[in-house]
Write a protein that holds these residues in place. Sequence first.
Motif, PDB file in Angstrom:
ATOM      1  N   LEU A 261      43.523  41.668  47.083  1.00 17.59           N
ATOM      2  CA  LEU A 261      43.598  40.914  45.845  1.00 17.59           C
ATOM      3  C   LEU A 261      41.910  40.601  45.929  1.00 17.59           C
ATOM      4  O   LEU A 261      40.917  41.073  45.149  1.00 17.59           O
ATOM      5  N   SER A 262      41.234  41.084  47.802  1.00 18.91           N
ATOM      6  CA  SER A 262      39.611  40.540  47.798  1.00 18.91           C
ATOM      7  C   SER A 262      38.961  41.982  47.754  1.00 18.91           C
ATOM      8  O   SER A 262      37.504  41.848  47.611  1.00 18.91           O
ATOM      9  N   LEU A 263      39.762  43.221  47.370  1.00 16.66           N
ATOM     10  CA  LEU A 263      39.181  44.508  46.657  1.00 16.66           C
ATOM     11  C   LEU A 263      39.256  44.669  45.736  1.00 16.66           C
ATOM     12  O   LEU A 263      38.229  45.630  45.018  1.00 16.66           O
ATOM     13  N   ARG A 264      39.550  43.684  44.839  1.00 14.71           N
ATOM     14  CA  ARG A 264      39.064  44.180  43.372  1.00 14.71           C
ATOM     15  C   ARG A 264      39.092  42.535  42.258  1.00 14.71           C
ATOM     16  O   ARG A 264      38.487  42.228  43.301  1.00 14.71           O
ATOM     17  N   THR A 265      38.149  43.053  41.613  1.00 11.83           N
ATOM     18  CA  THR A 265      37.294  41.619  40.875  1.00 11.83           C
ATOM     19  C   THR A 265      37.853  41.337  39.495  1.00 11.83           C
ATOM     20  O   THR A 265      38.634  42.188  38.989  1.00 11.83           O
ATOM     21  N   VAL A 266      37.001  40.739  39.236  1.00  8.31           N
ATOM     22  CA  VAL A 266      38.003  39.873  37.548  1.00  8.31           C
ATOM     23  C   VAL A 266      37.334  40.441  36.189  1.00  8.31           C
ATOM     24  O   VAL A 266      37.991  41.009  35.610  1.00  8.31           O
ATOM     25  N   GLY A 267      36.127  41.859  36.793  1.00  4.40           N
ATOM     26  CA  GLY A 267      35.021  42.755  35.748  1.00  4.40           C
ATOM     27  C   GLY A 267      37.023  43.559  35.687  1.00  4.40           C
ATOM     28  O   GLY A 267      36.867  44.543  35.018  1.00  4.40           O
ATOM     29  N   ASP A 268      37.540  43.974  36.949  1.00  3.85           N
ATOM     30  CA  ASP A 268      38.892  45.187  37.081  1.00  3.85           C
ATOM     31  C   ASP A 268      39.706  44.908  36.602  1.00  3.85           C
ATOM     32  O   ASP A 268      40.926  45.933  35.796  1.00  3.85           O
ATOM     33  N   VAL A 269      40.583  43.633  35.652  1.00  7.38           N
ATOM     34  CA  VAL A 269      41.537  43.293  35.517  1.00  7.38           C
ATOM     35  C   VAL A 269      41.503  43.329  33.286  1.00  7.38           C
ATOM     36  O   VAL A 269      40.831  43.010  33.004  1.00  7.38           O
ATOM     37  N   GLN A 270      42.983  43.966  33.575  1.00  8.01           N
ATOM     38  CA  GLN A 270      42.983  42.970  31.674  1.00  8.01           C
ATOM     39  C   GLN A 270      42.800  41.678  31.421  1.00  8.01           C
ATOM     40  O   GLN A 270      43.184  40.940  32.326  1.00  8.01           O
ATOM     41  N   VAL A 271      42.523  41.400  30.254  1.00  9.56           N
ATOM     42  CA  VAL A 271      42.306  39.936  29.576  1.00  9.56           C
ATOM     43  C   VAL A 271      42.926  40.272  28.610  1.00  9.56           C
ATOM     44  O   VAL A 271      43.220  40.724  27.467  1.00  9.56           O
ATOM     45  N   GLY A 272      43.327  38.709  28.017  1.00  8.29           N
ATOM     46  CA  GLY A 272      43.757  37.936  27.390  1.00  8.29           C
ATOM     47  C   GLY A 272      42.518  37.241  26.212  1.00  8.29           C
ATOM     48  O   GLY A 272      42.154  37.237  26.611  1.00  8.29           O
ATOM     49  N   PRO A 273      43.497  36.713  24.778  1.00  8.76           N
ATOM     50  CA  PRO A 273      42.658  36.318  24.402  1.00  8.76           C
ATOM     51  C   PRO A 273      42.620  35.019  24.476  1.00  8.76           C
ATOM     52  O   PRO A 273      42.779  34.334  25.378  1.00  8.76           O
ATOM     53  N   ILE A 274      40.873  33.657  24.271  1.00  2.00           N
ATOM     54  CA  ILE A 274      41.086  33.412  24.321  1.00  2.00           C
ATOM     55  C   ILE A 274      41.315  31.824  24.588  1.00  2.00           C
ATOM     56  O   ILE A 274      42.272  31.144  25.123  1.00  2.00           O
ATOM     57  N   GLY A 275      41.894  32.064  23.461  1.00  2.00           N
ATOM     58  CA  GLY A 275      42.198  30.490  22.548  1.00  2.00           C
ATOM     59  C   GLY A 275      41.551  29.625  22.754  1.00  2.00           C
ATOM     60  O   GLY A 275      40.210  29.367  22.692  1.00  2.00           O
ATOM     61  N   ARG A 276      42.465  28.538  22.670  1.00  2.00           N
ATOM     62  CA  ARG A 276      41.656  27.233  23.201  1.00  2.00           C
ATOM     63  C   ARG A 276      41.207  27.075  24.970  1.00  2.00           C
ATOM     64  O   ARG A 276      41.635  27.560  25.991  1.00  2.00           O
ATOM     65  N   PRO A 284      32.351  34.892  36.908  1.00  2.00           N
ATOM     66  CA  PRO A 284      31.550  36.225  36.812  1.00  2.00           C
ATOM     67  C   PRO A 284      33.105  37.558  36.505  1.00  2.00           C
ATOM     68  O   PRO A 284      33.482  37.497  37.878  1.00  2.00           O
ATOM     69  N   PRO A 285      32.091  38.605  36.115  1.00  2.00           N
ATOM     70  CA  PRO A 285      32.834  39.985  36.699  1.00  2.00           C
ATOM     71  C   PRO A 285      32.697  40.076  38.402  1.00  2.00           C
ATOM     72  O   PRO A 285      33.813  40.582  38.395  1.00  2.00           O
ATOM     73  N   GLU A 286      32.242  39.243  39.313  1.00  2.00           N
ATOM     74  CA  GLU A 286      32.380  40.133  40.616  1.00  2.00           C
ATOM     75  C   GLU A 286      33.180  39.043  41.359  1.00  2.00           C
ATOM     76  O   GLU A 286      33.258  39.811  42.858  1.00  2.00           O
ATOM     77  N   THR A 287      33.266  38.259  40.386  1.00  2.00           N
ATOM     78  CA  THR A 287      34.257  37.667  41.336  1.00  2.00           C
ATOM     79  C   THR A 287      35.413  38.103  41.755  1.00  2.00           C
ATOM     80  O   THR A 287      35.971  38.700  41.181  1.00  2.00           O
ATOM     81  N   SER A 288      35.654  37.961  43.307  1.00  2.00           N
ATOM     82  CA  SER A 288      37.615  38.780  43.632  1.00  2.00           C
ATOM     83  C   SER A 288      38.025  38.182  43.128  1.00  2.00           C
ATOM     84  O   SER A 288      38.565  37.098  42.734  1.00  2.00           O
ATOM     85  N   LEU A 289      39.603  38.797  43.172  1.00  2.00           N
ATOM     86  CA  LEU A 289      40.415  38.589  42.419  1.00  2.00           C
ATOM     87  C   LEU A 289      41.369  37.398  43.106  1.00  2.00           C
ATOM     88  O   LEU A 289      41.786  36.492  42.998  1.00  2.00           O
ATOM     89  N   ARG A 290      40.627  36.987  45.014  1.00  2.00           N
ATOM     90  CA  ARG A 290      41.273  36.417  45.808  1.00  2.00           C
ATOM     91  C   ARG A 290      40.334  35.012  45.785  1.00  2.00           C
ATOM     92  O   ARG A 290      41.026  33.715  45.373  1.00  2.00           O
ATOM     93  N   ASP A 291      39.215  35.540  45.457  1.00  2.00           N
ATOM     94  CA  ASP A 291      38.353  33.909  44.371  1.00  2.00           C
ATOM     95  C   ASP A 291      38.950  33.161  43.772  1.00  2.00           C
ATOM     96  O   ASP A 291      39.216  31.821  43.234  1.00  2.00           O
ATOM     97  N   ALA A 292      39.143  33.807  42.118  1.00  2.00           N
ATOM     98  CA  ALA A 292      39.236  33.828  40.919  1.00  2.00           C
ATOM     99  C   ALA A 292      40.581  33.001  41.876  1.00  2.00           C
ATOM    100  O   ALA A 292      40.603  32.344  40.835  1.00  2.00           O
ATOM    101  N   LEU A 293      41.956  33.040  41.958  1.00  2.00           N
ATOM    102  CA  LEU A 293      43.441  32.818  42.384  1.00  2.00           C
ATOM    103  C   LEU A 293      43.074  31.305  42.798  1.00  2.00           C
ATOM    104  O   LEU A 293      43.898  30.587  42.316  1.00  2.00           O
ATOM    105  N   ALA A 294      41.880  31.516  43.969  1.00  2.00           N
ATOM    106  CA  ALA A 294      42.071  30.197  44.398  1.00  2.00           C
ATOM    107  C   ALA A 294      41.329  28.775  43.357  1.00  2.00           C
ATOM    108  O   ALA A 294      41.628  28.121  43.553  1.00  2.00           O
ATOM    109  N   ILE A 295      40.075  29.352  43.239  1.00  2.00           N
ATOM    110  CA  ILE A 295      39.697  28.713  41.992  1.00  2.00           C
ATOM    111  C   ILE A 295      40.335  28.208  41.117  1.00  2.00           C
ATOM    112  O   ILE A 295      40.330  26.937  39.977  1.00  2.00           O
ATOM    113  N   LEU A 296      41.498  28.894  40.074  1.00  2.00           N
ATOM    114  CA  LEU A 296      42.574  28.437  38.986  1.00  2.00           C
ATOM    115  C   LEU A 296      43.358  27.743  40.110  1.00  2.00           C
ATOM    116  O   LEU A 296      44.060  26.733  39.745  1.00  2.00           O
ATOM    117  N   LEU A 297      43.642  28.192  41.393  1.00  2.00           N
ATOM    118  CA  LEU A 297      44.701  26.995  41.860  1.00  2.00           C
ATOM    119  C   LEU A 297      44.341  25.668  42.384  1.00  2.00           C
ATOM    120  O   LEU A 297      44.624  24.281  41.752  1.00  2.00           O
TER     121      LEU A 297
END
Length: 336
Positions: A261-276, A284-297
């Motif tokens: 996950l550290s090799l991929r960034t938020v800018g690489d993944v498919q996204v859905g509608p934002i909604g609420r 930000p798009p350069e955030t690694s998916l590993r860091d993004a997962l940590a942020i969400l958790l």
Amino acid sequence: MAATSGNSGAASLEFRAVTKRYDPGTASPGAVNDLSFEVPAGAICVLVGPSGCGKTTSLKMVNRLIEPTGGEILLDGVNVQTENVTALRRRIGYVIQQVGLFPHLTVGWNVAVVPGLEGWSKPRQLARIEELLALVGLDPERYTDRYPSQLSGGERQRVGVARALAADPPLMLMDEPFAAVDPIVRSRLQDEFLRLQRVLAKTILFVTHDVDEAIKMGDLIAVMEEGGHLAQFGPPDEILAHPASDFVARFVGVDRGLKRLSLRTVGDVQVGPIGRSSGLPILPPETSLRDALAILLVADTRGGIAMDEAGQPRGLVTVDAIASALGDELPARAGA
């Protein structure tokens, strides 16, 4: 700002059945056994493995600080053993852990050592000093006339990189270049060097014992094991997804999914509608998916707002989308 002096570009590097024996007939520590791999021009190849597996020995055989017992090392198709050793070393940049700056020379003249040996004119040397210090993030007006003792560890490493680049070499050898600085400075230097590589596109052979650094820095990774054998060679994602042996699996770690996950960034993944979106983390798009997962958790949420390069919301990235990214093909690294 691209380097302009010399424009030597990059060179391919190939090891063909390279062997080093310190004691004939024995597999002594630091020896290398039948090492074969190819590094295309402009790629970073990282040698990684436990202590005593022959990483530094392999690197030093390229510029003939150590002579191989057998096999061939080809730089742009030419066996380095057939070249004049002084001329060979002058066209290979070399960065080591302790930097090795000359304490009696200013920063500027440390950078200009090889151009001076090559007979560059004084104005050309001064222009190159200014160009390279700016390139590595050191203000030439502030740093040119300083001495190494007046610099921090991170600043000395930047000067070491500038010196290695001074004659625009087609190949750079880097032996644990960031190991002697603290983790925060180390991460900053890694990021800065990757930025430079996107501009310069040099061929680089990089040694580290840190698998996380190897994954971050390498377009290709050569995992070496005790006895100087090549355990696996390939892109980081391939090695993490499909370790070739139990040794490689243990070495890269049980958390290799997270490392991928550290090799991929938020800018690489498919996204859905934002909604609420009230209160959702901004990613930000350069955030690694590993860091993004940590942020969400940490935020105790299943999704965050993925931003685009212009700083505008692109869509919702979810924990499920991050998990599914492990099954996708890794996008090519920019500049690789």
